[in-house]
Design an enzyme around this catalytic site. Sequence first.
Site, PDB file in Angstrom:
ATOM      1  N   VAL A  63       0.817  -1.225   0.000  1.00  0.00           N
ATOM      2  CA  VAL A  63       0.000   0.000   0.000  1.00  0.00           C
ATOM      3  C   VAL A  63       0.850   1.273   0.000  1.00  0.00           C
ATOM      4  O   VAL A  63       0.326   2.364  -0.226  1.00  0.00           O
ATOM      5  CB  VAL A  63      -1.008   0.036   1.183  1.00  0.00           C
ATOM      6  CG1 VAL A  63      -2.037  -1.071   1.073  1.00  0.00           C
ATOM      7  CG2 VAL A  63      -0.295  -0.001   2.534  1.00  0.00           C
ATOM      8  N   SER A 143      -7.675   2.282  15.205  1.00  0.00           N
ATOM      9  CA  SER A 143      -7.245   1.615  16.442  1.00  0.00           C
ATOM     10  C   SER A 143      -7.760   2.439  17.619  1.00  0.00           C
ATOM     11  O   SER A 143      -8.037   3.632  17.493  1.00  0.00           O
ATOM     12  CB  SER A 143      -5.713   1.578  16.489  1.00  0.00           C
ATOM     13  OG  SER A 143      -5.258   1.121  17.738  1.00  0.00           O
ATOM     14  N   TYR A 156       2.797   5.268  15.544  1.00  0.00           N
ATOM     15  CA  TYR A 156       1.556   4.483  15.467  1.00  0.00           C
ATOM     16  C   TYR A 156       0.372   5.348  15.897  1.00  0.00           C
ATOM     17  O   TYR A 156      -0.662   5.404  15.221  1.00  0.00           O
ATOM     18  CB  TYR A 156       1.672   3.226  16.340  1.00  0.00           C
ATOM     19  CG  TYR A 156       0.551   2.242  16.120  1.00  0.00           C
ATOM     20  CD1 TYR A 156       0.533   1.416  15.006  1.00  0.00           C
ATOM     21  CD2 TYR A 156      -0.512   2.148  17.021  1.00  0.00           C
ATOM     22  CE1 TYR A 156      -0.502   0.507  14.788  1.00  0.00           C
ATOM     23  CE2 TYR A 156      -1.547   1.247  16.818  1.00  0.00           C
ATOM     24  CZ  TYR A 156      -1.540   0.426  15.703  1.00  0.00           C
ATOM     25  OH  TYR A 156      -2.574  -0.464  15.499  1.00  0.00           O
ATOM     26  N   ALA A 158       0.179   8.617  15.907  1.00  0.00           N
ATOM     27  CA  ALA A 158      -0.036   9.670  14.900  1.00  0.00           C
ATOM     28  C   ALA A 158      -0.778   9.110  13.695  1.00  0.00           C
ATOM     29  O   ALA A 158      -1.728   9.720  13.181  1.00  0.00           O
ATOM     30  CB  ALA A 158       1.316  10.248  14.463  1.00  0.00           C
ATOM     31  N   SER A 159      -0.361   7.929  13.248  1.00  0.00           N
ATOM     32  CA  SER A 159      -0.966   7.363  12.033  1.00  0.00           C
ATOM     33  C   SER A 159      -2.431   7.005  12.267  1.00  0.00           C
ATOM     34  O   SER A 159      -3.272   7.191  11.390  1.00  0.00           O
ATOM     35  CB  SER A 159      -0.181   6.132  11.564  1.00  0.00           C
ATOM     36  OG  SER A 159      -0.347   5.035  12.454  1.00  0.00           O
TER      37      SER A 159
HETATM   38  N1  LIG Z   1      -4.029  -6.496  16.686  1.00  0.00           N
HETATM   39  C1  LIG Z   1      -4.328  -5.443  17.386  1.00  0.00           C
HETATM   40  O1  LIG Z   1      -4.276  -5.448  18.619  1.00  0.00           O
HETATM   41  C2  LIG Z   1      -4.809  -4.182  16.687  1.00  0.00           C
HETATM   42  C3  LIG Z   1      -5.379  -3.182  17.459  1.00  0.00           C
HETATM   43  C4  LIG Z   1      -5.815  -2.021  16.847  1.00  0.00           C
HETATM   44  C5  LIG Z   1      -5.689  -1.871  15.483  1.00  0.00           C
HETATM   45  N2  LIG Z   1      -5.129  -2.859  14.740  1.00  0.00           N
HETATM   46  C6  LIG Z   1      -5.006  -2.619  13.305  1.00  0.00           C
HETATM   47  O2  LIG Z   1      -5.605  -3.668  12.582  1.00  0.00           O
HETATM   48  C7  LIG Z   1      -4.989  -3.779  11.300  1.00  0.00           C
HETATM   49  C8  LIG Z   1      -4.622  -5.225  11.054  1.00  0.00           C
HETATM   50  O3  LIG Z   1      -3.637  -5.608  11.986  1.00  0.00           O
HETATM   51  P1  LIG Z   1      -3.514  -7.085  12.595  1.00  0.00           P
HETATM   52  O4  LIG Z   1      -3.589  -6.939  14.037  1.00  0.00           O
HETATM   53  O5  LIG Z   1      -4.444  -8.012  11.910  1.00  0.00           O
HETATM   54  O6  LIG Z   1      -1.975  -7.366  12.221  1.00  0.00           O
HETATM   55  P2  LIG Z   1      -1.287  -8.443  11.292  1.00  0.00           P
HETATM   56  O7  LIG Z   1       0.174  -8.146  11.392  1.00  0.00           O
HETATM   57  O8  LIG Z   1      -1.755  -9.816  11.645  1.00  0.00           O
HETATM   58  O9  LIG Z   1      -1.807  -8.101   9.828  1.00  0.00           O
HETATM   59  C9  LIG Z   1      -1.372  -6.998   9.083  1.00  0.00           C
HETATM   60  C10 LIG Z   1      -1.217  -7.403   7.627  1.00  0.00           C
HETATM   61  O10 LIG Z   1      -0.811  -6.238   6.888  1.00  0.00           O
HETATM   62  C11 LIG Z   1       0.186  -6.636   5.953  1.00  0.00           C
HETATM   63  N3  LIG Z   1       1.020  -5.507   5.579  1.00  0.00           N
HETATM   64  C12 LIG Z   1       2.031  -4.934   6.282  1.00  0.00           C
HETATM   65  N4  LIG Z   1       2.591  -3.952   5.568  1.00  0.00           N
HETATM   66  C13 LIG Z   1       1.914  -3.876   4.388  1.00  0.00           C
HETATM   67  C14 LIG Z   1       2.018  -3.048   3.240  1.00  0.00           C
HETATM   68  N5  LIG Z   1       2.966  -2.116   3.131  1.00  0.00           N
HETATM   69  N6  LIG Z   1       1.141  -3.245   2.233  1.00  0.00           N
HETATM   70  C15 LIG Z   1       0.181  -4.215   2.308  1.00  0.00           C
HETATM   71  N7  LIG Z   1       0.066  -5.057   3.353  1.00  0.00           N
HETATM   72  C16 LIG Z   1       0.920  -4.872   4.389  1.00  0.00           C
HETATM   73  C17 LIG Z   1       0.965  -7.737   6.668  1.00  0.00           C
HETATM   74  O11 LIG Z   1       1.691  -8.553   5.755  1.00  0.00           O
HETATM   75  C18 LIG Z   1      -0.136  -8.478   7.421  1.00  0.00           C
HETATM   76  O12 LIG Z   1      -0.666  -9.541   6.652  1.00  0.00           O
HETATM   77  C19 LIG Z   1      -3.789  -2.820  11.318  1.00  0.00           C
HETATM   78  O13 LIG Z   1      -4.134  -1.626  10.647  1.00  0.00           O
HETATM   79  C20 LIG Z   1      -3.581  -2.575  12.794  1.00  0.00           C
HETATM   80  O14 LIG Z   1      -2.956  -1.340  13.049  1.00  0.00           O
HETATM   81  C21 LIG Z   1      -4.683  -4.014  15.308  1.00  0.00           C
END
Ligand SMILES: NC(=O)c1ccc[n+]([C@@H]2O[C@H](COP(=O)([O-])OP(=O)(O)OC[C@H]3O[C@@H](n4cnc5c(N)ncnc54)[C@H](O)[C@@H]3O)[C@@H](O)[C@H]2O)c1
Length: 252
Positions: A63, A143, A156, A158-159
């Site tokens: 992305v 998040s 994180y 900030a984003s």
């Molecule tokens: N797990 C948590 O506690 C939590 C809490 C709040 C928000 N989130 C958000 O949820 C979303 C998903 O996270 P998750 O917890 O499932 O983590 P995860 O690491 O299991 O999944 C994230 C996915 O994004 C992919 N990715 C990373 N960089 C990328 C890029 N440049 N282009 C395309 N794909 C890319 C990774 O390969 C991975 O498959 C994220 O945006 C994260 O910030 C997660």
Amino acid sequence: MDLENKVVVVTGAGSGIGAASAALMASLGAKVIASDIDLKSVEEVVADIKRSGGEAAAYQLDVRQYEEVDALMSKVVKDHGSIDVLVNNAGIGGKDQSKTAEHTLDDWENVIAVNQTGVFYCMKLGLIQMMVQGYGNIINIASLAGLKASGNNLSYSASKFAVVGMTKSAALEYGSKNIRINAVCPGYTHSSLLDQLLASRPDMEQKLKRLIPMGRFGEAAEVAETVAWLASDKSKYITGQTITIDGGTSLH
Ligand SMILES: NC(=O)c1ccc[n+]([C@@H]2O[C@H](COP(=O)([O-])OP(=O)(O)OC[C@H]3O[C@@H](n4cnc5c(N)ncnc54)[C@H](O)[C@@H]3O)[C@@H](O)[C@H]2O)c1
């Protein structure tokens, strides 16, 4: 809940919340375009979906690369005619858990590039197509860290505040165009992202659980339920909102 024949693009669908959302939406009838920077992982997710009778295709997408996002969106429109739902889920956590003055430039650049600029690229190009088709639905995975202060991970924080801001501002702009834009704000949810944090700071597990009134981490499948509901017409009068899924953590 019915997503029959909706064309749904999910970024970061190779793992965690993205994978669970892709699988659930496919089980509800969506045609899922599952993309991830890690092609192998997203191919496995798609193979599982197909084994369960769902419709999905796997694509490699970073992305951070505007041209790659553009090429994927164009391919989806060429193959399927529309982008009905776009789930901007790809995200990374910072490696650096120190305070702002020590926060590394590397972490800043990487986290902002994926979590903020990546969401902007996908929203921009998705909206261009949604304007052409006259409707659309964008779901950004922000998040709890985009709603409340969280120390020791400035990029994180900030984003994710930026994702909430982009969600609300764009929802204001596109409400009259029949395009809805909402954000989902998970709290601590089992995934590789959380596992990485716990691996680097084993003391954190009990500390974090004490912050959660429900006393446990969330599951990716629980976040996916809200993503699927936002993707469906059941939520058709909802736009510009953040929906928090955190077992009550934000009540503190
Ligand atoms: N797990 C948590 O506690 C939590 C809490 C709040 C928000 N989130 C958000 O949820 C979303 C998903 O996270 P998750 O917890 O499932 O983590 P995860 O690491 O299991 O999944 C994230 C996915 O994004 C992919 N990715 C990373 N960089 C990328 C890029 N440049 N282009 C395309 N794909 C890319 C990774 O390969 C991975 O498959 C994220 O945006 C994260 O910030 C997660």
